[in-house]
Enzyme design. Structure first.
Site, PDB file in Angstrom:
ATOM      1  N   LEU A 175      -0.586   4.510   0.129  1.00 55.81           N
ATOM      2  CA  LEU A 175      -1.328   5.721   0.523  1.00 55.81           C
ATOM      3  C   LEU A 175      -0.535   6.554   1.516  1.00 55.81           C
ATOM      4  CD1 LEU A 175      -2.486   5.345   3.643  1.00 55.81           C
ATOM      5  CD2 LEU A 175      -4.122   3.869   2.520  1.00 55.81           C
ATOM      6  N   CYS A 215       5.670   4.765   9.029  1.00 57.94           N
ATOM      7  CA  CYS A 215       6.206   4.013   7.882  1.00 57.94           C
ATOM      8  C   CYS A 215       7.692   4.255   7.613  1.00 57.94           C
ATOM      9  CB  CYS A 215       5.381   4.318   6.634  1.00 57.94           C
ATOM     10  SG  CYS A 215       3.712   3.689   6.780  1.00 57.94           S
ATOM     11  N   ARG A 241       3.055   8.511  15.661  1.00 54.98           N
ATOM     12  CA  ARG A 241       4.108   7.492  15.734  1.00 54.98           C
ATOM     13  C   ARG A 241       5.408   8.045  15.161  1.00 54.98           C
ATOM     14  NH1 ARG A 241       0.598   2.444  13.399  1.00 54.98           N
ATOM     15  NH2 ARG A 241      -0.317   4.104  12.146  1.00 54.98           N
ATOM     16  N   GLU A 260      -0.962   9.109   4.776  1.00 55.96           N
ATOM     17  CA  GLU A 260      -1.914   9.618   5.765  1.00 55.96           C
ATOM     18  C   GLU A 260      -2.135  11.092   5.477  1.00 55.96           C
ATOM     19  OE1 GLU A 260      -0.732   8.595   9.775  1.00 55.96           O
ATOM     20  OE2 GLU A 260      -0.447   6.516   9.172  1.00 55.96           O
ATOM     21  N   GLU A 266       0.844  -1.198   0.000  1.00 56.59           N
ATOM     22  CA  GLU A 266       0.000   0.000   0.000  1.00 56.59           C
ATOM     23  C   GLU A 266       0.882   1.252   0.000  1.00 56.59           C
ATOM     24  OE1 GLU A 266      -3.308   0.424  -0.419  1.00 56.59           O
ATOM     25  OE2 GLU A 266      -2.483   2.429  -0.557  1.00 56.59           O
TER      26      GLU A 266
HETATM   27  P1  NAD Z   1      -2.636   0.505  12.521  1.00 53.08           P
HETATM   28  O1  NAD Z   1      -1.848   0.228  13.724  1.00 53.08           O
HETATM   29  O2  NAD Z   1      -3.306   1.825  12.349  1.00 53.08           O
HETATM   30  O3  NAD Z   1      -3.782  -0.601  12.347  1.00 53.08           O
HETATM   31  C1  NAD Z   1      -3.567  -1.969  12.504  1.00 53.08           C
HETATM   32  C2  NAD Z   1      -4.855  -2.585  13.013  1.00 53.08           C
HETATM   33  O4  NAD Z   1      -4.711  -3.999  13.011  1.00 53.08           O
HETATM   34  C3  NAD Z   1      -5.210  -2.185  14.444  1.00 53.08           C
HETATM   35  O5  NAD Z   1      -6.520  -1.635  14.465  1.00 53.08           O
HETATM   36  C4  NAD Z   1      -5.136  -3.498  15.233  1.00 53.08           C
HETATM   37  O6  NAD Z   1      -6.076  -3.566  16.281  1.00 53.08           O
HETATM   38  C5  NAD Z   1      -5.425  -4.505  14.137  1.00 53.08           C
HETATM   39  N1  NAD Z   1      -4.949  -5.861  14.418  1.00 53.08           N
HETATM   40  C6  NAD Z   1      -3.731  -6.272  14.847  1.00 53.08           C
HETATM   41  N2  NAD Z   1      -3.696  -7.617  14.962  1.00 53.08           N
HETATM   42  C7  NAD Z   1      -4.907  -8.067  14.577  1.00 53.08           C
HETATM   43  C8  NAD Z   1      -5.482  -9.365  14.464  1.00 53.08           C
HETATM   44  N3  NAD Z   1      -4.787 -10.466  14.771  1.00 53.08           N
HETATM   45  N4  NAD Z   1      -6.760  -9.479  14.057  1.00 53.08           N
HETATM   46  C9  NAD Z   1      -7.465  -8.361  13.743  1.00 53.08           C
HETATM   47  N5  NAD Z   1      -6.987  -7.103  13.818  1.00 53.08           N
HETATM   48  C10 NAD Z   1      -5.712  -6.977  14.230  1.00 53.08           C
HETATM   49  O7  NAD Z   1      -1.662   0.218  11.297  1.00 53.08           O
HETATM   50  P2  NAD Z   1      -1.669   0.924   9.850  1.00 53.08           P
HETATM   51  O8  NAD Z   1      -1.015   2.248   9.931  1.00 53.08           O
HETATM   52  O9  NAD Z   1      -3.026   0.785   9.244  1.00 53.08           O
HETATM   53  O10 NAD Z   1      -0.658  -0.043   9.070  1.00 53.08           O
HETATM   54  C11 NAD Z   1      -0.992  -1.356   8.708  1.00 53.08           C
HETATM   55  C12 NAD Z   1       0.095  -1.891   7.783  1.00 53.08           C
HETATM   56  O11 NAD Z   1       0.116  -1.120   6.574  1.00 53.08           O
HETATM   57  C13 NAD Z   1       1.510  -1.788   8.359  1.00 53.08           C
HETATM   58  O12 NAD Z   1       2.260  -2.883   7.921  1.00 53.08           O
HETATM   59  C14 NAD Z   1       2.042  -0.506   7.742  1.00 53.08           C
HETATM   60  O13 NAD Z   1       3.450  -0.497   7.656  1.00 53.08           O
HETATM   61  C15 NAD Z   1       1.407  -0.541   6.384  1.00 53.08           C
HETATM   62  N6  NAD Z   1       1.226   0.777   5.760  1.00 53.08           N
HETATM   63  C16 NAD Z   1       0.818   1.842   6.514  1.00 53.08           C
HETATM   64  C17 NAD Z   1       0.630   3.080   5.916  1.00 53.08           C
HETATM   65  C18 NAD Z   1       0.218   4.283   6.735  1.00 53.08           C
HETATM   66  O14 NAD Z   1       0.325   5.406   6.230  1.00 53.08           O
HETATM   67  N7  NAD Z   1      -0.269   4.106   7.955  1.00 53.08           N
HETATM   68  C19 NAD Z   1       0.844   3.240   4.537  1.00 53.08           C
HETATM   69  C20 NAD Z   1       1.227   2.127   3.794  1.00 53.08           C
HETATM   70  C21 NAD Z   1       1.410   0.904   4.415  1.00 53.08           C
END
Ligand code: NAD
Length: 436
Positions: free
Chosen positions: A151, A261, A329, A153, A149
């Site tokens: 995107l 990230c 973060r 924030e 992904e």
């Molecule tokens: P986040 O911490 O906001 O959300 C993760 C969610 O997963 C939480 O709500 C948590 O409760 C849930 N979770 C964890 N374990 C679980 C399980 N076993 N069952 C169900 N739910 C569970 O994280 P995020 O920022 O959305 O990032 C998610 C992934 O995407 C990461 O690997 C991150 O590196 C990647 N990513 C993030 C962004 C960004 O801008 N935030 C952009 C691209 C990629």
């Protein structure tokens, strides 16, 4: 299509709401029951422009469902996206325990073939690791594809609905086609869906973040040279960005990059390179430069007060790691607050969206103001850390009347030094030419 997204954070929630907006039925699963119960009432747990409207629309037309029941979601879905967090471990490697638990639970509930699509950012080779974890818990066939992904924030909905490109990593054409079908409505203007092998897809995600972070660190290092030799990084930036080979994005000097990230993905790539005995020195240097840069603004403040900061009060504007998000973060504001608290400075902070998140770290160690002007009341100086739009055009006369002395440290170079001087402020940007 009926699909599931496991993990309803910044990525999962945005992806779920966007896929539902094009007519799919989406089960958004999260193990955080409080989050799911709030989402079912239309309460959005994060600040992301445009998200609330899309989620409410999805709920009202019954295409977006929030649940803690993985069993219900897995039973109903042919495609399951993994969007759980992969936060950094103290070693710099990503913590894959959330992903492992989630995929193993998915495997336990499978009643036939499923396509697992990895959207979490994961170490290179993880598509195979995920397939192996699942095989320990199910006899049913499974394909695991990588779909990193990209995107950002703050503009996540727009980025998802109009991606520059979509990357799909799989060896199988039918898997590629199934995932591409979901993205087809978002690339109508001709932006590409790139089909590649899963390892290349996993590397692409880390490569993009590392390259962008390197551009920022390059400018931050140059800004320090500007400060020493009397140049102006903003003039240098303009001179660079007008070169079409360089382009204009991610070339702003400032208080350092943060977020969930860049720091973690760069560390993960460095760790993978180390394990494979490959030198990624440019990326390692970009990371080290950022660590130095995050302390630079606090050092400037210390220097201004000749090290005598005890009992000074600072109005600190901006806590989120960047504007238009509540995400703190790895935010540079944290490094600056830590340095200032060590020096026994009193901090009056304001952020339009991130104050509740910051309260979970600092509790009552800092003061949270209700407006940016409240933060300025009685402060010795204003320190800008995050360039929210609403900070760009302040009522400077009011700011001046509220501050004890007219001093501004601009960690994002959003104010003009000449203008600040004419308004009677002592102004300190990052890498700006000193005014005579
Ligand atoms: P986040 O911490 O906001 O959300 C993760 C969610 O997963 C939480 O709500 C948590 O409760 C849930 N979770 C964890 N374990 C679980 C399980 N076993 N069952 C169900 N739910 C569970 O994280 P995020 O920022 O959305 O990032 C998610 C992934 O995407 C990461 O690997 C991150 O590196 C990647 N990513 C993030 C962004 C960004 O801008 N935030 C952009 C691209 C990629």
């Amino acid at each position: 299509m009926q699909i599931s997204i496991i993990g309803s954070g910044y990525v999962g929630l945005v992806a779920g709401a966007c896929f539902a907006s094009t007519g799919n039925t989406v089960f958004c699963v999260d193990h955080n029951a409080e989050k799911i119960s709030g989402l079912n009432k239309g309460l959005i747990p994060i600040y992301e422009p445009g998200l609330e409207e899309l989620v409410k629309r999805g709920i009202s037309n019954n295409r977006l469902k929030f649940t803690t029941s993985l069993q219900e979601a897995v039973a109903a879905s042919e495609v399951i996206f993994m969007a759980v967090g992969t936060p950094p471990l103290p070693t710099g490697e990503p913590d894959l325990s959330y992903l492992k638990k989630a995929v193993q639970d998915v495997a336990k509930f499978m009643n036939g073939y499923r396509l697992i699509v990895n959207k979490s950012t994961v170490p290179i080779g993880s598509h195979q690791v995920v397939a192996d974890w699942m095989a320990e818990h199910t006899q049913h066939p499974v394909d695991v594809a990588s779909n990193p992904e990209f995107l950002k924030e703050g503009s996540a909905i727009e980025d998802f609905l109009k991606p520059d490109r979509v990357v799909i990593g799989t060896e199988k054409e039918e898997v590629y086609k199934k995932i591409a079908e979901l993205y087809a409505p978002f690339v109508k203007q001709g932006n590409p869906i790139l089909w590649m092998d899963p390892i290349s897809a996993e590397i692409t995600k880390y490569a993009c973040n590392s390259f962008l972070a390197t551009r920022i660190s390059f400018m931050n290092e140059l800004s320090q040279l500007c400060e020493k030799v009397g140049g102006d990084i903003e003039e240098v930036r303009k001179g660079m960005t007008t070169d079409v080979r360089i382009g204009k994005h991610f070339l702003y000097a400032g208080a350092g990059y943060g977020g969930s990230c860049f720091p973690k993905d760069i560390q993960a790539l460095i760790e993978t390179a180390k394990k494979n005995k490959v030198a990624l020195e440019i990326v390692s240097s970009a990371e080290a430069a950022n660590e130095r840069q995050k302390k630079h603004l606090a050092e400037k403040i210390k220097k201004f007060y000749d090290g005598k900061l005890k009992n000074k009060t600072i109005a600190l504007l901006g806590l989120a790691f960047k504007p238009d998000t509540d995400d703190i973060r790895e935010a540079p504001a944290i490094s600056i607050i830590d340095e200032l608290l060590k020096a026994e400075v009193k901090i009056q902070a304001f952020d339009p969206a991130a104050m509740n998140n910051m309260k979970t770290i600092y509790k009552d160690k800092i003061t949270y103001s209700t407006t940016l002007y409240d933060a300025c009341k009685g402060a010795d100086a204003l320190v800008l850390v995050t360039e929210w739009n609403e900070f760009k055009q302040l009522d400077f006369q009011k700011v001046k009347s509220l501050l004890k002395s007219p001093v501004i440290f601009d960690g994002r170079n959003i104010y003009h030094p000449e203008k600040m001087k004419s308004l009677g402020f002592a102004y300190y940007g990052i890498g700006r030419r000193p005014l005579t």
